[in-house]
Motif scaffolding. Sequence first.
Motif, PDB file in Angstrom:
ATOM      1  N   ASN A 107       0.744  -1.107  -0.024  1.00  0.00           N
ATOM      2  CA  ASN A 107      -0.090   0.122  -0.005  1.00  0.00           C
ATOM      3  C   ASN A 107       0.918   1.096   0.053  1.00  0.00           C
ATOM      4  O   ASN A 107       1.838   1.263   0.784  1.00  0.00           O
ATOM      5  N   TYR A 108       0.537   2.309  -0.828  1.00  0.00           N
ATOM      6  CA  TYR A 108       1.279   3.361  -0.782  1.00  0.00           C
ATOM      7  C   TYR A 108       0.268   4.568  -0.523  1.00  0.00           C
ATOM      8  O   TYR A 108      -0.951   4.531  -1.245  1.00  0.00           O
ATOM      9  N   SER A 109       0.693   5.582   0.127  1.00  0.00           N
ATOM     10  CA  SER A 109      -0.272   6.787   0.427  1.00  0.00           C
ATOM     11  C   SER A 109       0.595   8.076   0.373  1.00  0.00           C
ATOM     12  O   SER A 109       1.771   8.072   0.822  1.00  0.00           O
ATOM     13  N   SER A 110       0.211   8.802  -0.372  1.00  0.00           N
ATOM     14  CA  SER A 110       0.914  10.377  -0.191  1.00  0.00           C
ATOM     15  C   SER A 110       0.331  11.203   1.047  1.00  0.00           C
ATOM     16  O   SER A 110      -0.472  10.848   1.615  1.00  0.00           O
ATOM     17  N   ALA A 111       1.129  11.954   1.256  1.00  0.00           N
ATOM     18  CA  ALA A 111       0.853  13.219   2.378  1.00  0.00           C
ATOM     19  C   ALA A 111      -0.467  13.392   2.190  1.00  0.00           C
ATOM     20  O   ALA A 111      -1.293  13.718   3.161  1.00  0.00           O
ATOM     21  N   GLU A 112      -0.732  14.058   0.882  1.00  0.00           N
ATOM     22  CA  GLU A 112      -2.116  14.426   0.578  1.00  0.00           C
ATOM     23  C   GLU A 112      -3.147  13.188   0.779  1.00  0.00           C
ATOM     24  O   GLU A 112      -4.347  13.903   1.484  1.00  0.00           O
ATOM     25  N   ASP A 113      -2.964  12.206   0.595  1.00  0.00           N
ATOM     26  CA  ASP A 113      -3.871  10.857   0.920  1.00  0.00           C
ATOM     27  C   ASP A 113      -4.225  11.011   2.454  1.00  0.00           C
ATOM     28  O   ASP A 113      -5.391  11.029   2.849  1.00  0.00           O
ATOM     29  N   LEU A 114      -3.129  11.110   3.239  1.00  0.00           N
ATOM     30  CA  LEU A 114      -3.072  11.014   4.566  1.00  0.00           C
ATOM     31  C   LEU A 114      -4.041  12.096   5.274  1.00  0.00           C
ATOM     32  O   LEU A 114      -4.679  12.046   6.196  1.00  0.00           O
ATOM     33  N   VAL A 115      -3.573  13.370   4.800  1.00  0.00           N
ATOM     34  CA  VAL A 115      -4.454  14.395   5.247  1.00  0.00           C
ATOM     35  C   VAL A 115      -5.866  14.481   5.135  1.00  0.00           C
ATOM     36  O   VAL A 115      -6.638  14.535   5.700  1.00  0.00           O
ATOM     37  N   SER A 116      -6.231  13.996   3.597  1.00  0.00           N
ATOM     38  CA  SER A 116      -7.464  13.872   3.206  1.00  0.00           C
ATOM     39  C   SER A 116      -8.373  12.958   4.011  1.00  0.00           C
ATOM     40  O   SER A 116      -9.388  13.067   4.627  1.00  0.00           O
ATOM     41  N   LEU A 117      -7.600  11.772   4.268  1.00  0.00           N
ATOM     42  CA  LEU A 117      -8.236  10.717   5.132  1.00  0.00           C
ATOM     43  C   LEU A 117      -8.436  11.332   6.571  1.00  0.00           C
ATOM     44  O   LEU A 117      -9.631  11.112   7.276  1.00  0.00           O
ATOM     45  N   ALA A 118      -7.547  11.963   7.101  1.00  0.00           N
ATOM     46  CA  ALA A 118      -7.723  12.769   8.644  1.00  0.00           C
ATOM     47  C   ALA A 118      -8.563  13.642   8.644  1.00  0.00           C
ATOM     48  O   ALA A 118      -9.451  13.654   9.821  1.00  0.00           O
ATOM     49  N   ILE A 119      -8.741  14.329   7.734  1.00  0.00           N
ATOM     50  CA  ILE A 119     -10.045  15.491   7.685  1.00  0.00           C
ATOM     51  C   ILE A 119     -11.162  14.783   7.829  1.00  0.00           C
ATOM     52  O   ILE A 119     -12.126  15.097   8.487  1.00  0.00           O
ATOM     53  N   LYS A 120     -11.341  13.913   6.898  1.00  0.00           N
ATOM     54  CA  LYS A 120     -12.648  13.025   7.057  1.00  0.00           C
ATOM     55  C   LYS A 120     -13.064  12.278   8.254  1.00  0.00           C
ATOM     56  O   LYS A 120     -14.137  12.554   8.653  1.00  0.00           O
ATOM     57  N   LEU A 121     -11.880  11.575   8.750  1.00  0.00           N
ATOM     58  CA  LEU A 121     -12.128  10.899  10.078  1.00  0.00           C
ATOM     59  C   LEU A 121     -12.527  11.828  11.126  1.00  0.00           C
ATOM     60  O   LEU A 121     -13.102  11.683  12.216  1.00  0.00           O
ATOM     61  N   ARG A 122     -12.054  13.106  11.068  1.00  0.00           N
ATOM     62  CA  ARG A 122     -12.008  14.241  12.001  1.00  0.00           C
ATOM     63  C   ARG A 122     -13.417  14.703  12.153  1.00  0.00           C
ATOM     64  O   ARG A 122     -13.695  15.476  13.015  1.00  0.00           O
ATOM     65  N   GLU A 123     -14.154  14.403  11.337  1.00  0.00           N
ATOM     66  CA  GLU A 123     -15.462  14.931  11.057  1.00  0.00           C
ATOM     67  C   GLU A 123     -16.451  14.267  12.066  1.00  0.00           C
ATOM     68  O   GLU A 123     -17.717  14.494  12.651  1.00  0.00           O
ATOM     69  N   ASP A 124     -16.076  12.889  12.324  1.00  0.00           N
ATOM     70  CA  ASP A 124     -16.881  11.834  13.489  1.00  0.00           C
ATOM     71  C   ASP A 124     -16.361  12.181  15.037  1.00  0.00           C
ATOM     72  O   ASP A 124     -15.148  12.249  15.247  1.00  0.00           O
ATOM     73  N   LYS A 125     -17.062  12.449  15.854  1.00  0.00           N
ATOM     74  CA  LYS A 125     -16.834  12.936  17.162  1.00  0.00           C
ATOM     75  C   LYS A 125     -16.017  11.950  17.856  1.00  0.00           C
ATOM     76  O   LYS A 125     -15.013  12.141  18.728  1.00  0.00           O
ATOM     77  N   LEU A 126     -16.316  10.494  17.833  1.00  0.00           N
ATOM     78  CA  LEU A 126     -15.567   9.695  18.412  1.00  0.00           C
ATOM     79  C   LEU A 126     -14.212   9.376  18.043  1.00  0.00           C
ATOM     80  O   LEU A 126     -13.276   9.320  18.935  1.00  0.00           O
ATOM     81  N   PHE A 127     -13.946   9.573  16.583  1.00  0.00           N
ATOM     82  CA  PHE A 127     -12.637   9.568  16.108  1.00  0.00           C
ATOM     83  C   PHE A 127     -11.764  10.630  16.651  1.00  0.00           C
ATOM     84  O   PHE A 127     -10.580  10.503  17.376  1.00  0.00           O
ATOM     85  N   ARG A 128     -12.481  11.830  16.764  1.00  0.00           N
ATOM     86  CA  ARG A 128     -11.729  13.172  17.544  1.00  0.00           C
ATOM     87  C   ARG A 128     -11.451  12.862  18.801  1.00  0.00           C
ATOM     88  O   ARG A 128     -10.153  13.141  19.104  1.00  0.00           O
ATOM     89  N   GLN A 129     -12.368  12.283  19.266  1.00  0.00           N
ATOM     90  CA  GLN A 129     -11.957  11.940  20.997  1.00  0.00           C
ATOM     91  C   GLN A 129     -10.907  11.038  21.040  1.00  0.00           C
ATOM     92  O   GLN A 129      -9.890  11.163  21.730  1.00  0.00           O
ATOM     93  N   ILE A 130     -10.993   9.830  20.171  1.00  0.00           N
ATOM     94  CA  ILE A 130      -9.825   8.893  20.321  1.00  0.00           C
ATOM     95  C   ILE A 130      -8.600   9.671  19.862  1.00  0.00           C
ATOM     96  O   ILE A 130      -7.497   9.304  20.646  1.00  0.00           O
TER      97      ILE A 130
END
Length: 171
Positions: free
Chosen positions: A1-24
Motif C-alpha cells: 500500500n502506498y499513500s501520499s501526504a495528501e492522501d493521509l491529510v484527506s483521510l484525517a480530515i474526513k475521520l475528524r468529522e466523527d466525534k468519536l474519532f476526534r475523541q480517540i
Amino acid sequence: NYSSAEDLVSLAIKLREDKLFRQIFDTASTTTSSGDHPRNLVNRNVLVQTVPFVNGVKTGYTIDAGNVLVGSGEQKGVELVSAVLGAPSESERDAATMSLLDYGFSLYHRRSPVRADEPVASVSIAHRDAEVDLAPAEEVRVTVRKGQAVDTRIVAPTEVVPPRRVATGID
C-alpha cells in the motif's frame, strides 16, 4: 500500500468529522476494562500529551516511509492537519510537525463577516408600504488566510409575504 501526504491529510480530515474519532485521536492515555485484565494504552503521538493545542492524529513507521505523523491542532477556532513522512527519527518527526502547525497557525485566522441578529438586508412586505430587516439567526464564521478579503453576498427575496391573520373569535 502506498499513500501520499495528501492522501493521509484527506483521510484525517474526513475521520475528524466523527466525534468519536476526534475523541480517540485526542486521548493521551486510557485504561481499558475489557478482556481478562485492564490494559493501559498510551497514545504514541507524544505531542497530544505535551502540546495543549495538538489533538491528533496518527503516528506510523515503515522502512520505506520512515517516521510518519499525521498531526492536527486547533487554536482560536482554526483547525489544521499536517503530514510529515520520511523523518529519520521520532523527535525530528515531532519537530517537523510542530513547525508545520506553527506555520499554518501564523497564516490563518477566524473571521465573522456576518453576526447573529445583525441586519444584513431589508425586503419589502407584499401588499404593504413597509419593509422588514433580515438578520441571520447564527453568526457566520470562516477561516481565512491573513490578508485575504472576505466577500459576503446576501441572497434574499425582494419581497416577503406576511402570514395570514387567523380569526380566533377572541376580541
